[in-house]
Write a protein that holds these residues in place. Structure first.
Motif, PDB file in Angstrom:
ATOM      1  N   ASP A 154       4.336  12.057   6.936  1.00  0.00           N
ATOM      2  CA  ASP A 154       4.147  12.768   5.661  1.00  0.00           C
ATOM      3  C   ASP A 154       2.952  13.723   5.694  1.00  0.00           C
ATOM      4  O   ASP A 154       2.835  14.587   4.842  1.00  0.00           O
ATOM      5  CB  ASP A 154       4.013  11.775   4.506  1.00  0.00           C
ATOM      6  N   HIS A 155       2.049  13.557   6.642  1.00  0.00           N
ATOM      7  CA  HIS A 155       0.853  14.403   6.806  1.00  0.00           C
ATOM      8  C   HIS A 155       0.034  13.802   7.927  1.00  0.00           C
ATOM      9  O   HIS A 155       0.306  12.674   8.346  1.00  0.00           O
ATOM     10  CB  HIS A 155      -0.005  14.464   5.523  1.00  0.00           C
ATOM     11  N   GLY A 156      -0.962  14.517   8.385  1.00  0.00           N
ATOM     12  CA  GLY A 156      -1.818  13.985   9.433  1.00  0.00           C
ATOM     13  C   GLY A 156      -2.982  13.181   8.882  1.00  0.00           C
ATOM     14  O   GLY A 156      -3.310  13.252   7.687  1.00  0.00           O
ATOM     15  N   ASN A 157      -3.591  12.405   9.769  1.00  0.00           N
ATOM     16  CA  ASN A 157      -4.808  11.666   9.448  1.00  0.00           C
ATOM     17  C   ASN A 157      -5.382  11.125  10.758  1.00  0.00           C
ATOM     18  O   ASN A 157      -6.450  11.545  11.204  1.00  0.00           O
ATOM     19  CB  ASN A 157      -4.520  10.531   8.448  1.00  0.00           C
ATOM     20  N   ALA A 158      -4.609  10.225  11.425  1.00  0.00           N
ATOM     21  CA  ALA A 158      -5.073   9.588  12.663  1.00  0.00           C
ATOM     22  C   ALA A 158      -5.298  10.597  13.794  1.00  0.00           C
ATOM     23  O   ALA A 158      -6.013  10.305  14.758  1.00  0.00           O
ATOM     24  CB  ALA A 158      -4.047   8.548  13.114  1.00  0.00           C
TER      25      ALA A 158
ATOM     26  N   GLY B 250      -6.656   5.053   9.534  1.00  0.00           N
ATOM     27  CA  GLY B 250      -7.323   6.342   9.696  1.00  0.00           C
ATOM     28  C   GLY B 250      -8.377   6.586   8.621  1.00  0.00           C
ATOM     29  O   GLY B 250      -9.459   7.109   8.905  1.00  0.00           O
ATOM     30  N   HIS B 251      -8.093   6.183   7.401  1.00  0.00           N
ATOM     31  CA  HIS B 251      -9.047   6.391   6.301  1.00  0.00           C
ATOM     32  C   HIS B 251     -10.326   5.571   6.456  1.00  0.00           C
ATOM     33  O   HIS B 251     -11.317   5.840   5.788  1.00  0.00           O
ATOM     34  CB  HIS B 251      -8.413   6.013   4.962  1.00  0.00           C
ATOM     35  N   THR B 252     -10.304   4.544   7.288  1.00  0.00           N
ATOM     36  CA  THR B 252     -11.536   3.763   7.461  1.00  0.00           C
ATOM     37  C   THR B 252     -12.527   4.508   8.359  1.00  0.00           C
ATOM     38  O   THR B 252     -13.703   4.164   8.405  1.00  0.00           O
ATOM     39  CB  THR B 252     -11.272   2.375   8.101  1.00  0.00           C
TER      40      THR B 252
ATOM     41  N   GLY C  66      -1.254   4.575  10.542  1.00  0.00           N
ATOM     42  CA  GLY C  66      -1.992   5.771  10.957  1.00  0.00           C
ATOM     43  C   GLY C  66      -2.868   6.286   9.829  1.00  0.00           C
ATOM     44  O   GLY C  66      -3.974   6.794  10.041  1.00  0.00           O
ATOM     45  N   ASP C  67      -2.382   6.111   8.611  1.00  0.00           N
ATOM     46  CA  ASP C  67      -3.115   6.606   7.453  1.00  0.00           C
ATOM     47  C   ASP C  67      -4.160   5.620   6.942  1.00  0.00           C
ATOM     48  O   ASP C  67      -5.329   5.962   6.802  1.00  0.00           O
ATOM     49  CB  ASP C  67      -2.128   6.919   6.331  1.00  0.00           C
ATOM     50  N   MET C  68      -3.737   4.399   6.676  1.00  0.00           N
ATOM     51  CA  MET C  68      -4.664   3.448   6.037  1.00  0.00           C
ATOM     52  C   MET C  68      -5.810   3.069   6.975  1.00  0.00           C
ATOM     53  O   MET C  68      -6.937   2.857   6.549  1.00  0.00           O
ATOM     54  CB  MET C  68      -3.930   2.178   5.579  1.00  0.00           C
TER      55      MET C  68
ATOM     56  N   GLN D 167       0.805  -1.218   0.000  1.00  0.00           N
ATOM     57  CA  GLN D 167       0.000   0.000   0.000  1.00  0.00           C
ATOM     58  C   GLN D 167       0.842   1.274   0.000  1.00  0.00           C
ATOM     59  O   GLN D 167       0.379   2.331  -0.427  1.00  0.00           O
ATOM     60  CB  GLN D 167      -0.953   0.009   1.205  1.00  0.00           C
ATOM     61  N   LYS D 168       2.042   1.195   0.526  1.00  0.00           N
ATOM     62  CA  LYS D 168       2.900   2.385   0.584  1.00  0.00           C
ATOM     63  C   LYS D 168       4.257   2.148  -0.058  1.00  0.00           C
ATOM     64  O   LYS D 168       5.146   2.997   0.069  1.00  0.00           O
ATOM     65  CB  LYS D 168       3.092   2.822   2.052  1.00  0.00           C
ATOM     66  N   PHE D 169       4.405   1.035  -0.737  1.00  0.00           N
ATOM     67  CA  PHE D 169       5.704   0.719  -1.339  1.00  0.00           C
ATOM     68  C   PHE D 169       6.138   1.814  -2.320  1.00  0.00           C
ATOM     69  O   PHE D 169       7.265   2.303  -2.288  1.00  0.00           O
ATOM     70  CB  PHE D 169       5.642  -0.649  -2.049  1.00  0.00           C
TER      71      PHE D 169
ATOM     72  N   SER E 126     -10.551  11.662   6.197  1.00  0.00           N
ATOM     73  CA  SER E 126      -9.547  12.313   5.348  1.00  0.00           C
ATOM     74  C   SER E 126      -8.290  12.684   6.124  1.00  0.00           C
ATOM     75  O   SER E 126      -8.213  12.511   7.341  1.00  0.00           O
ATOM     76  CB  SER E 126     -10.153  13.566   4.727  1.00  0.00           C
ATOM     77  N   HIS E 127      -7.310  13.206   5.409  1.00  0.00           N
ATOM     78  CA  HIS E 127      -6.091  13.727   6.026  1.00  0.00           C
ATOM     79  C   HIS E 127      -6.411  15.012   6.788  1.00  0.00           C
ATOM     80  O   HIS E 127      -7.533  15.507   6.730  1.00  0.00           O
ATOM     81  CB  HIS E 127      -5.037  14.035   4.952  1.00  0.00           C
ATOM     82  N   THR E 128      -5.377  15.567   7.447  1.00  0.00           N
ATOM     83  CA  THR E 128      -5.575  16.794   8.221  1.00  0.00           C
ATOM     84  C   THR E 128      -4.574  17.856   7.784  1.00  0.00           C
ATOM     85  O   THR E 128      -3.689  17.598   6.970  1.00  0.00           O
ATOM     86  CB  THR E 128      -5.357  16.529   9.723  1.00  0.00           C
TER      87      THR E 128
HETATM   88 MN   LIG Z   1      -3.894   8.734   3.103  1.00  0.00          MN
END
Ligand SMILES: [Mn+2]
Ligand SMILES: O=C(O)[C@@H](CO)OP(=O)(O)O
Ligand SMILES: [Mn+2]
Length: 523
Positions: free
Chosen positions: A451-455, A413-415, A409-411, A341-343, A474-476
Motif C-alpha cells: 500500500d506504500h513504502g516504509n521498511a 518499520g514505524h519503530t 513492514g509497516d508496523m 492493527q490492520k483489520f 515514517s512512510h516513504t
Molecule cells: Mn504506517
C-alpha cells in the motif's frame, strides 16, 4: 472457466528502492518474494501523492489512501486535500457545525485536540492554525490545545519544532480579547489515538489527560517533552501523557459548555476518542468518570454509515463503485483477513471507509487479535496466525476473492528499528511461501503488492555527508511491487498506481471492469 480463487496480499509498508543503506526490504532474506519477482509478470506501481488523491507528489502514501485506492479503483480527493480546499475557500467556516461550535462556547472554551505535525497523514498543523485564527475572528475568547506528538509521520524526535511553531503562532494571536495555550498532550502511540479497538486503555489515558486534567503536571509542553526524554529516552510517538498546570491547577480541563474539535482528518485513529465524546450513558469501553456536556466535532466524519462523530466540519470523500460492492453484485464470494492493527485496512479502508459489509452472505471478515507490545519486540507479529486461517480459507473452496494485509513492514518499520524490521519483512516472506503453496493446491492466482513504502528506508537522509545515522519511522515516497503468480499475463505499458489494481483483479476473475475504474495493469 477462470482460475479461482484470486488471493491478494498487501505487504503493508513494503516499498521498492535501490538504495542499500537502511533498506530492510532489499537487505532482508526473502527467497519467495525474489523468486516471484524473477519468474512472474510484475511491475512497480505508484502509491503516493496525486496517484492516491493526496494534495501533492511530495505527500508520502499511507494505509488509508492506499487501501481506498486499491479497493475502489479510482482516485478520490482525500481528507488532506478536502480540508485544504474547505479552509482556503472559507466554506468550512460558513457551515452550521462551525457556527454552532462557536456559539456553544460563548461563555466557555474551545478545545482543539489532534496530532501536531505537518505529516499530512492524519492531520496538518496548518489546519490547526486556520482554526485558531478563525475562532478568534469569530469571537472565541479562550482556546486550549491538546496535542498528540507525532514522530511517526515526521522525524522521530521533531515534536519541539511543532510545539515552538504553534506556540509562536498563538503568541501572535493572543491579546486582551483572546487567549490560547497548550493544555495537555502525549505521544500518539501512548494516548488517545488507538485504532480498531486494539487497546482502549490508550483512549482512557487520553480522556484522563485531556478532559479530566489528571496526570503528571508541567509548566509547559517543552518542559514535559524534555523531562520525559531525559528520564525515559523514548521517542515522540511514545511520550507519556502530560498536563499543563499553573499553581498546581490544570490550565484547560474540558468542562460543560465547552466546544471540542478533533482536527485529525483521518478516521481509523479518530473513531474511538470520538465515540467517547459522543457516547451516551451506554458507552462502556471505559469509565469516563465525568462526562462534560460539550459540543464535539471531527474535522471529517470518520464513518458515515455509523455516524461517527455526529458533528463534523468536512464531508469525507463519498467513495462509490468499490470493488467489493461490484463483486457482491456479481455473486462473488469474498474473504478479508488481517490482525487487529490492520483489520480495518482490509475492511473499512478497502471498502471506502465503510465498516459494514455490503452483503452478509457473500463476505466474511476475520480479525486475528494483535499483541499489545512494541512491535520491534515481536517483528513477526501475527503473520503465522493470519496465514494459518487464510490457508484454510483458500483450501476451503468457499471464496473466489480473498485479501489480506501483513502489517510487519509497516508496523515494525514505524519503530525505527532496522534489524527488527528486516525480521518483520522476512516473516512476511515466510508466510508468502505458505500462501503460494495453498494457491498451488487449488490452482488459483496470487497477487502480491503493497500500500506504500516504509521498511524500504529505515534511516533519514543524512543532512551532511558522514553525519550519524538517524532512524526513520515514517512512510516513504517509493513505488510498490505488483506481482501476479500462476497466470500467464502481459503487463500493459503505462504509469500505473494503486487505483489500477481493482480493474486488474476483475480481469483476473474474468469480469469486465467497472467503467468508473482506472484501467487494468494487464492486457
Ligand atoms: Mn504506517
Ligand atoms: O500508524 C498510522 O496511523 C499510519 C502512520 O501515521 O500508518 P498506516 O497509514 O500504515 O496505517
Ligand atoms: Mn499501510
Amino acid at each position: 472457466m477462470s482460475k479461482r480463487p484470486v488471493v491478494l496480499v498487501v505487504m503493508d509498508g513494503v516499498g521498492i528502492s535501490n538504495n542499500e543503506l537502511g533498506n530492510a526490504v532489499k537487505n532482508a532474506y526473502t527467497p519467495t518474494l525474489d523468486e516471484l519477482w524473477k519468474t512472474c509478470p510484475h511491475t512497480e506501481i505508484k502509491a503516493h501523492g496525486l496517484a492516491v488523491g493526496l494534495p501533492s507528489d511530495g505527500d508520502m502514501g499511507n494505509s488509508e489512501v492506499g487501501h481506498n485506492a486499491l479497493g475502489c479503483g479510482q482516485i478520490y480527493s482525500q481528507g488532506a486535500k478536502l480540508v485544504n480546499e474547505s479552509i482556503s475557500s472559507g466554506d468550512m467556516f460558513t457551515t452550521e457545525t462551525w457556527k454552532e461550535l462557536i456559539s456553544n462556547c460563548e461563555n466557555g472554551t474551545m478545545h482543539f485536540l489532534g496530532l501536531l505535525s505537518d505529516g499530512n497523514v492524519h492531520s496538518h498543523i496548518n489546519h490547526l492554525k486556520s482554526l485558531l485564527s478563525q475562532a478568534k475572528k469569530d469571537g472565541v475568547k479562550e482556546a486550549r490545545l491538546h496535542i498528540l506528538l507525532d514522530g511517526r509521520d515526521v522525524p522521530e524526535t521533531s515534536a519541539l519544532i511543532y510545539v515552538d511553531e504553534i506556540e509562536a503562532y498563538m503568541a501572535a494571536l493572543n491579546d486582551d480579547q483572546f487567549h490560547a495555550c497548550i493544555a495537555s498532550g502525549g505521544g500518539r502511540m501512548n494516548i488517545t489515538m488507538d485504532r480498531y479497538e486494539a487497546n482502549w486503555a490508550m483512549v482512557e489515558k487520553g480522556w484522563h489527560t485531556h478532559v479530566l486534567g489528571e496526570g503528571r503536571m508541567f509548566a509547559s509542553a517543552k518542559e514535559a517533552i524534555e523531562t520525559y526524554r531525559n528520564e525515559t529516552g523514548v521517542v515522540d510517538q511514545d511520550l507519556p501523557p502530560f498536563v499543563i498546570a499553573k499553581d498546581d491547577q490544570p490550565v484547560g480541563t474540558i468542562e460543560d459548555g465547552d466546544s471540542v474539535i478533533l482536527f485529525n482528518f483521518r478516521g481509523d485513529r479518530a473513531q474511538e476518542i470520538s465515540l467517547a465524546f459522543d457516547g451516551d450513558e451506554s458507552f462502556d469501553k471505559f469509565d469516563r468518570v465525568r462526562i462534560p456536556k460539550v459540543m464535539y466535532a471531527g474535522m471529517l466524519q470518520y464513518d458515515a454509515d455509523l455516524n461517527i462523530p455526529h458533528h463534523f466540519l468536512t464531508y469525507p470523500p463519498k467513495i462509490k463503485f468499490t470493488l467489493s460492492e461490484y463483486l457482491v453484485n456479481k455473486g462473488i464470494r469474498q474473504y478479508a483477513i488481517s490482525e487487529t492493527q490492520k483489520f480495518g485496512h482490509v475492511t473499512y479502508f478497502w471498502n471506502g471507509n465503510r465498516s459494514e459489509k455490503f452483503d452478509n452472505e457473500l463476505e466474511d471478515f476475520v480479525e486475528i487479535k494483535s499483541d499489545v507490545v512494541p512491535f520491534d519486540q515481536r517483528p513477526w507479529m501475527k503473520s503465522a496466525e493470519i496465514t494459518d486461517v487464510l490457508v484454510e480459507a483458500i483450501l476451503s473452496g468457499k471464496y473466489d476473492f480473498l485479501r489480506t494485509n501483513y502489517p510487519n513492514g509497516d508496523m515494525v518499520g514505524h519503530t525505527g528499528d532496522y534489524e527488527a524490521t528486516i525480521i518483520g519483512v522476512e516473516a512476511v516472506d515466510l508466510n508468502l511461501k505458505r500462501i503460494k503453496k495453498a494457491v498451488d493446491a487449488v490452482n488459483g492466482i496470487l497477487i502480491v503488492t503493497a500500500d506504500h513504502g516504509n521498511a524500504d528506508e529505515m534511516y533519514e537522509k543524512p543532512k551532511k555527508e558522514g553525519a550519524a545515522l538517524k532512524a526513520k519511522t515514517s512512510h516513504t515516497l517509493n513505488k510498490v511491487p505488483f506481482i501476479i503468480y500462476n497466470r500467464d499475463v502481459t503487463m500493459d505499458e503505462g504509469d500505473f498506481g494503486l487505483a489500477n489494481v481493482a480493474s486488474t483483479v476483475a480481469k483476473l476473475l474474468e469480469l469486465e471492469p467497472d467503467s468508473h475504474w482506472l484501467p487494468s495493469i494487464i492486457k
